[in-house]
Write a protein that holds these residues in place. Sequence first.
Motif, PDB file in Angstrom:
ATOM      1  N   ARG A  79       5.319  15.225  -1.680  1.00 15.05           N
ATOM      2  CA  ARG A  79       3.877  15.053  -1.948  1.00 15.05           C
ATOM      3  C   ARG A  79       3.682  13.976  -3.008  1.00 15.05           C
ATOM      4  NH1 ARG A  79       4.366  20.650  -1.313  1.00 15.05           N
ATOM      5  NH2 ARG A  79       3.062  21.517   0.356  1.00 15.05           N
ATOM      6  N   CYS A  80       2.492  13.357  -3.009  1.00 13.75           N
ATOM      7  CA  CYS A  80       2.147  12.311  -3.979  1.00 13.75           C
ATOM      8  C   CYS A  80       0.963  12.760  -4.825  1.00 13.75           C
ATOM      9  CB  CYS A  80       1.765  11.010  -3.279  1.00 13.75           C
ATOM     10  SG  CYS A  80       3.146  10.217  -2.499  1.00 13.75           S
ATOM     11  N   PHE A  81       0.989  12.409  -6.097  1.00 13.31           N
ATOM     12  CA  PHE A  81      -0.106  12.699  -7.013  1.00 13.31           C
ATOM     13  C   PHE A  81      -0.345  11.479  -7.892  1.00 13.31           C
ATOM     14  CE2 PHE A  81       2.144  16.626  -6.096  1.00 13.31           C
ATOM     15  CZ  PHE A  81       1.121  17.457  -5.674  1.00 13.31           C
ATOM     16  N   GLN A  82      -1.551  11.373  -8.409  1.00 12.52           N
ATOM     17  CA  GLN A  82      -1.870  10.305  -9.355  1.00 12.52           C
ATOM     18  C   GLN A  82      -2.285  10.948 -10.673  1.00 12.52           C
ATOM     19  OE1 GLN A  82      -4.973   7.573  -8.191  1.00 12.52           O
ATOM     20  NE2 GLN A  82      -4.414   6.077  -9.780  1.00 12.52           N
ATOM     21  N   PRO A  83      -1.324  11.142 -11.620  1.00 12.90           N
ATOM     22  CA  PRO A  83      -1.650  11.839 -12.867  1.00 12.90           C
ATOM     23  C   PRO A  83      -2.604  11.070 -13.763  1.00 12.90           C
ATOM     24  CG  PRO A  83       0.578  10.950 -12.946  1.00 12.90           C
ATOM     25  CD  PRO A  83       0.088  10.755 -11.542  1.00 12.90           C
ATOM     26  N   ASP A  84      -2.595   9.744 -13.670  1.00 14.65           N
ATOM     27  CA  ASP A  84      -3.516   8.922 -14.450  1.00 14.65           C
ATOM     28  C   ASP A  84      -3.662   7.571 -13.761  1.00 14.65           C
ATOM     29  OD1 ASP A  84      -1.341   7.182 -15.390  1.00 14.65           O
ATOM     30  OD2 ASP A  84      -0.784   8.882 -16.647  1.00 14.65           O
ATOM     31  N   GLU A  85      -4.424   6.688 -14.364  1.00 17.83           N
ATOM     32  CA  GLU A  85      -4.745   5.406 -13.746  1.00 17.83           C
ATOM     33  C   GLU A  85      -3.512   4.517 -13.579  1.00 17.83           C
ATOM     34  OE1 GLU A  85      -7.112   2.629 -11.911  1.00 17.83           O
ATOM     35  OE2 GLU A  85      -7.648   4.673 -12.515  1.00 17.83           O
ATOM     36  N   PRO A  87      -1.466  12.011   1.276  1.00 17.12           N
ATOM     37  CA  PRO A  87      -2.378  12.280   0.152  1.00 17.12           C
ATOM     38  C   PRO A  87      -3.823  11.980   0.536  1.00 17.12           C
ATOM     39  CG  PRO A  87      -1.205  10.226  -0.198  1.00 17.12           C
ATOM     40  CD  PRO A  87      -0.624  10.831   1.044  1.00 17.12           C
ATOM     41  N   ALA A  88      -4.731  12.511  -0.250  1.00 16.01           N
ATOM     42  CA  ALA A  88      -6.157  12.300   0.012  1.00 16.01           C
ATOM     43  C   ALA A  88      -6.618  10.916  -0.438  1.00 16.01           C
ATOM     44  CB  ALA A  88      -6.975  13.377  -0.703  1.00 16.01           C
ATOM     45  N   PHE A  89      -5.705  10.122  -0.973  1.00 18.58           N
ATOM     46  CA  PHE A  89      -6.058   8.794  -1.481  1.00 18.58           C
ATOM     47  C   PHE A  89      -5.022   7.782  -1.000  1.00 18.58           C
ATOM     48  CE2 PHE A  89      -3.346  10.975  -4.476  1.00 18.58           C
ATOM     49  CZ  PHE A  89      -2.363  10.038  -4.770  1.00 18.58           C
ATOM     50  N   GLN A 137       0.828  -1.194   0.000  1.00 18.55           N
ATOM     51  CA  GLN A 137       0.000   0.000   0.000  1.00 18.55           C
ATOM     52  C   GLN A 137       0.874   1.261   0.000  1.00 18.55           C
ATOM     53  OE1 GLN A 137      -3.243  -1.608  -0.769  1.00 18.55           O
ATOM     54  NE2 GLN A 137      -3.593   0.470   0.006  1.00 18.55           N
ATOM     55  N   LEU A 138       0.400   2.293  -0.668  1.00 11.63           N
ATOM     56  CA  LEU A 138       1.117   3.568  -0.692  1.00 11.63           C
ATOM     57  C   LEU A 138       1.294   4.120   0.714  1.00 11.63           C
ATOM     58  CD1 LEU A 138       2.301   6.062  -2.144  1.00 11.63           C
ATOM     59  CD2 LEU A 138      -0.043   6.919  -2.391  1.00 11.63           C
ATOM     60  N   SER A 139       0.258   4.009   1.552  1.00 11.42           N
ATOM     61  CA  SER A 139       0.346   4.564   2.911  1.00 11.42           C
ATOM     62  C   SER A 139       1.463   3.909   3.716  1.00 11.42           C
ATOM     63  CB  SER A 139      -1.003   4.394   3.628  1.00 11.42           C
ATOM     64  OG  SER A 139      -1.383   3.022   3.639  1.00 11.42           O
ATOM     65  N   ASP A 140       1.652   2.583   3.551  1.00 14.66           N
ATOM     66  CA  ASP A 140       2.744   1.891   4.252  1.00 14.66           C
ATOM     67  C   ASP A 140       4.106   2.381   3.756  1.00 14.66           C
ATOM     68  OD1 ASP A 140       0.855   0.447   5.620  1.00 14.66           O
ATOM     69  OD2 ASP A 140       0.948  -1.285   4.270  1.00 14.66           O
TER      70      ASP A 140
END
Length: 585
Positions: free
Chosen positions: A366-372, A330-332, A301-304
């Motif tokens: 910071r983390c972002f998700q630019p696409d799927e 992040p919010a996700f 998981q990203l959070s871990d």
Amino acid sequence: MASDKRRITSVSIINEVDVVSCRQSAKQIAAWLGLSPLEQIRLATSVSELARNVYQYAGSGVFNFDLRLDSRGLVKGICFDALDKGGGIPHIDRILDGSYVSPTGMGVGLRGAQRLMDEFQIDTSPSGTHIRACKAVHPPRPLPDEHSIQQIRRQLQAEGAADPYVELQVRGSELLLTTAELQGKQQELEATNLELENTNKGVVALYSELEKASSELKDASEARSRFFSNMTHEFRTPINIIENISKLLLSGVDGTLNTEQHKQMRFIADAASDLSQLVNELLDLAETESGRMEVVPERFQLSDFLDQLRQFTGALAMRYPELTWEIAEPAFDLPLDTDRNRLFQIMRNLISNAFKYTPRGSVTLRCFQPDEDNLEFVVEDTGLGISVENQSRIFEEFARIRAPGMQVHGNGLGLPLALRLANLLKGDIHLSSEPGRGSRFHALVAREYNQRQPVLASLAGTTILVIDDSPADRYLISHLLQPYEPVIIEAENASSSIDKLHAVRPDIIILDLDLPDISGEDLLESMDWSMHSRVLVNTAKQMNDDERALLGSRCQAILNKSHPNHAETLLHHVQRLAGRYHDAN
């Protein structure tokens, strides 16, 4: 608010001579605005065919000629409305798509007129027909003053009925002009073909030399990688011995050290640790270059992973008391399926680099998700910043940027290794920075290392214009797309692409920015907005965030020629645009 049209004149079609008058009016308006002779002929021919249809099939009608204005008040087109109250045009859809065959030839002139105009719309019913058409003016021109408009109106009215015999002579002269133009184009084409034939012979010889040089370079690179790999393995054993004995002596198991001895052993232990890190990074670089580095994907998981980075950053920050840091939540949260150790190595090097070059201030991740399919990590600092000329150097092995007033420790391998590892994980790293205002590193990686490859669709019927002055790049793109059977048109500069853009209106445009005559940015700016949705910028040019944002608003995607996954990315975007185009049709 001012109207976006300005009426110039109206011509009634009552008898056959009015057809000639209507044609002459169109040609004179185009000449008055300064259009080229061929553009004048195209507009006049389209108007003539439509006016003859009005007279022949409806009996009478009217042509209204207008200038179309853009938001700045510049003339961007010559337009006309053709109206009649005839019985309408049957089979109009089949006439316009070319599938209707009339024994009398009806519809041929209508379809030809449509092809000569940039915009063409027709509404027809049993109560009459209304045709709206426009010829674009490139580039837009200032609207003539009121005196000039009144003058052209008087000129058109004064000439009255046209002399058919004089008009026949004029059309004969225009036919000769058009024929001469075609002959000139044919001669240019023959000369270009001969030049290409000679160039191709040189290209074949050049490719042979390049293959030889590439083979020699590959052998040298492999020898270098083997040297690094063998030597670093040999170094590890004595370094491990030094590290372990240093720890043993510092622990006091074999007797307590005095203050001076403890200080000396600490120096030895720190030096051994630095040397061990250098050896490990050299070995990793050698493995990435040789292609032997193994990727071991695992699901996490990203959070871990962010918690792991917080633990590392907290320990690192103890050496930098004047710095604050944050790893933003992040919010996700989402699952990743990639090599966790290699990803941690990338982020560890980026975070360490940010701390080293920030004497005071803050470091933020910071983390972002630019696409799927991808995840982006952004490491931002308020440190010294990096000048434009040094931004490419920092990814070179052993390159270190001098920081005035600061002594920065390191071996110059952290960032080159991070970039290689990001490429290995199907991603990339790019930088935006300004001296005195800090730096921002963007690390993009694939969420799933073993992504399922989609079944690629055929591109048959899709027209692709490749604008690039490099024959090798055009060849590579054509070779990549050829198995999917698109129609590929090539242009080696901006000038040669303009006719193709307007004559063909390709479904997809692959545009290089470094063109020899006009820059790709200026060519893109000159295109109408409907064409921007078809453009893929394909470049090796370095850009900052502002330049990428501005360019990105005028195209569908910006592709980096030097990216290791360039071919897959290009094919993905071409397939995406082709699918959208065919869905719309």
